[in-house]
Design an enzyme around this catalytic site. Sequence first.
Site, short mmCIF file in Angstrom:
data_model
loop_
_atom_site.label_atom_id
_atom_site.label_comp_id
_atom_site.label_asym_id
_atom_site.label_seq_id
_atom_site.Cartn_x
_atom_site.Cartn_y
_atom_site.Cartn_z
CD GLU A 1 -1.05 -0.53 3.71
OE1 GLU A 1 -1.88 0.28 4.12
OE2 GLU A 1 -0.87 -1.65 4.21
CE1 TYR B 1 -0.39 2.91 10.10
CE2 TYR B 1 -0.70 4.75 8.59
CZ TYR B 1 -0.22 4.23 9.78
OH TYR B 1 0.42 5.05 10.66
CB CYS C 1 8.78 43.52 -24.82
SG CYS C 1 9.87 42.48 -23.81
S1 IVH Z 1 2.36 0.75 9.00
C1 IVH Z 1 4.01 -1.02 12.84
N1 IVH Z 1 1.42 1.67 6.72
O1 IVH Z 1 4.90 5.70 8.26
C2 IVH Z 1 3.70 -0.50 11.51
N2 IVH Z 1 2.64 3.16 8.10
O2 IVH Z 1 7.64 5.19 9.22
C3 IVH Z 1 3.21 0.87 11.57
N3 IVH Z 1 2.79 5.46 7.24
O3 IVH Z 1 4.27 6.04 11.67
C4 IVH Z 1 3.11 1.62 10.33
N4 IVH Z 1 1.62 5.12 5.43
O4 IVH Z 1 2.84 7.36 10.05
C5 IVH Z 1 2.12 1.96 7.83
N5 IVH Z 1 0.49 2.38 4.71
C6 IVH Z 1 1.18 2.66 5.81
C7 IVH Z 1 1.69 3.94 6.07
C8 IVH Z 1 2.43 4.15 7.23
C9 IVH Z 1 2.28 6.00 6.15
C10 IVH Z 1 3.60 6.17 8.23
C11 IVH Z 1 3.08 6.04 9.63
C12 IVH Z 1 4.19 5.47 10.43
C13 IVH Z 1 5.38 5.78 9.58
C14 IVH Z 1 6.47 4.78 9.81
#
Ligand code: IVH
Length: 674
Positions: free
Chosen positions: A115, A227, A434
Amino acid sequence: MAVPESIRKRAEELRKEIEYHNYRYYVLDEPVISDAEYDALMAELRRLENQYPELVTPDSPTQRIGAPPSQAFAPVRHEVPMLSLENAFTDEDVLDFDRRVRERLGVEHVEYTAEPKLDGLAVSILYEHGYLSLAATRGDGYTGENVTANVKTIRTIPLKLHGSGWPERFEIRGEVFMPIEGFKQLNEWALKHGEKIFANPRNAAAGSLRQLDPKITARRPLDFFCYGHGIYPPEQLPKKHHLLLAQFQEWGIPISPELEVVQTVAGCLRYYRRLLEKRESLPYEADGVVYKVNRFDWQEQLGYIARAPRWAIAHKFPAHEATTVVEDIEVQVGRTGILTPVAKLRPVQVGGVTVSSATLHNFEEVKRKDVRVGDTVIVRRAGDVIPEVVKVIKEKRPLDAKPVEPPDHCPVCGADVVSEPGETLIRCSGGLFCPAQRKGSIKHFASRRAMDIEGLGDKLIDQLLDKGLIKTVADLYDLTVDQVANLERMGKKSAQNLINALEKSKNTTLARFLYALGIREVGEVTAQILADHFRSLEKLMSATEEDLESIPGIGPIVAKHIVTFFRQPHNIEIIQRLKKAGVHWKEPEEATSPKPLDGKTFVFTGTLSSMTRDEAKKHIEALGARATNTVSKNTDYVVVGENPGSKFHKAQQLDITILDEQQFLDFLQQFGAI
Ligand code: IVH
């Protein structure tokens, strides 16, 4: 192994620097370096700590997840910590990740979900007995901030779950983000009203969610995709991640329409390439892809390392932002005489493309952002927008950095520079005398959406002008094969092609012709309205300002520009020469005067505050559109008022353009309907 003093010092430095950037990013929402640079600092520190484990201190930034929450909102302790993700930057990193997963599980074939990684901020939302009861930011991963009031203003997040069968108490986790269109509109509005401009949609989303006044948050175009989950009764958990998300969707919780189940690491990499291709056309910013092991039992088996799960990884896209140095600030003169300051940059890679100049929009902007020659700046390139200078890193400003002043004279023709009262833009008053304006107007005339003269590009136009073969657009149709064949990089064949293209362009439409003339403020939509209304050039040419203003969609300023244009003898002469050369169009028939929204369908849901639904319907019907009651894939627009019904949800699922009340009003206004 003893740690060399130089390395100890460097680690210390990196820690301090990273902490500072964490603070700028998480607390102030005002980063001073790009994400890529931040990642590089973290990577360097991690490398040193891996090499010399005794360097790891409990407070090292590698040991925590984010920055401490600010004190403005009450702290909320996360029962299930909100973790972060490990990053992968290359295919090899992803292959390594997959290898580690398979080795630990002792299996050959792993199913993943893929995703988009949205660039916003993570929130955890608690539902109790089907009602949204608490929402918190991630904070440092263990304690976040209570942002319930603000999250409740995000219209796509259900305050009460749909359907039935939900656990009594559970948490969803996801990303609050600002769609690009909304971000652009917010900044345009802010620019007009002298409010704070946000550097990117992520900062805008963070700044909006952390507003003390939820009424302000409510006006910000925030959205949310779920997510994952936090607290959840294990016995009610489905077997796989994608099944849980599908379940959430049935309860009315928005999830990414791009979510896919893929087989093996090959499937992950294929998904990555597909999404990267689509990246610029996504309505929101994605900074990468997240892969997750789909089976929950396997996730549990894999577990966690320090700050991130072993069962998921973020595969990052090339950065949209980069840091570089302004080597010069040039002033460009466009076809309508507008003087645009452009920063000439030390070439830098941004999102996979080399960027060596970036627009500064206008001199007000230069002053507001205080951009000087010699400054180190963050540049950004996203979607189809031209690269722009986001901000100056003042800390890196050299002592001799020179501010630039708006010029008094056109840098191309020397004519006086003028500005209209209340306008931020300044213009060259030289008109078609111009050379820059002349060149611009010829380019515009030849462009695809105007006369569509195939093969007449910038370089060729430059040569034709420089050699004195053309002075105005009318001269184009007097060119001969021999004249063109003598130009650089042209032969008989390509010369003949150009003459053929010119011949072909003579058969046009009134709307295209009007647009091609380059009358100020007459874009494609206005040109079409004028063509539909007057159906003949002669009638338009003799129209008065009052005649024009009475047409829906034509305001007093455009009306004035149109009348002024047709009052200039040299414009009349050019039009006559073009017609004599054979430029022609079929005059549209009277009976079928088309309207701007012919054939479009609208659905209304929720209550509008500024008009009744009947009034709203009358407005769109006057423009040629119809209102229907059900949302289908044939619906063009869904207008969403207060307390919208299920139609809103349906519209999102079908990816139909959604207008909130303000956007709907702007939309009507654009067509002169209100
Ligand atoms: S899963 C334990 N899925 O990325 C797994 N995170 O670097 C938790 N984020 O804090 C995250 N899109 O703010 C996940 N499709 C997605 C995401 C996503 C954005 C962000 C989220 C997380 C950060 C981690």
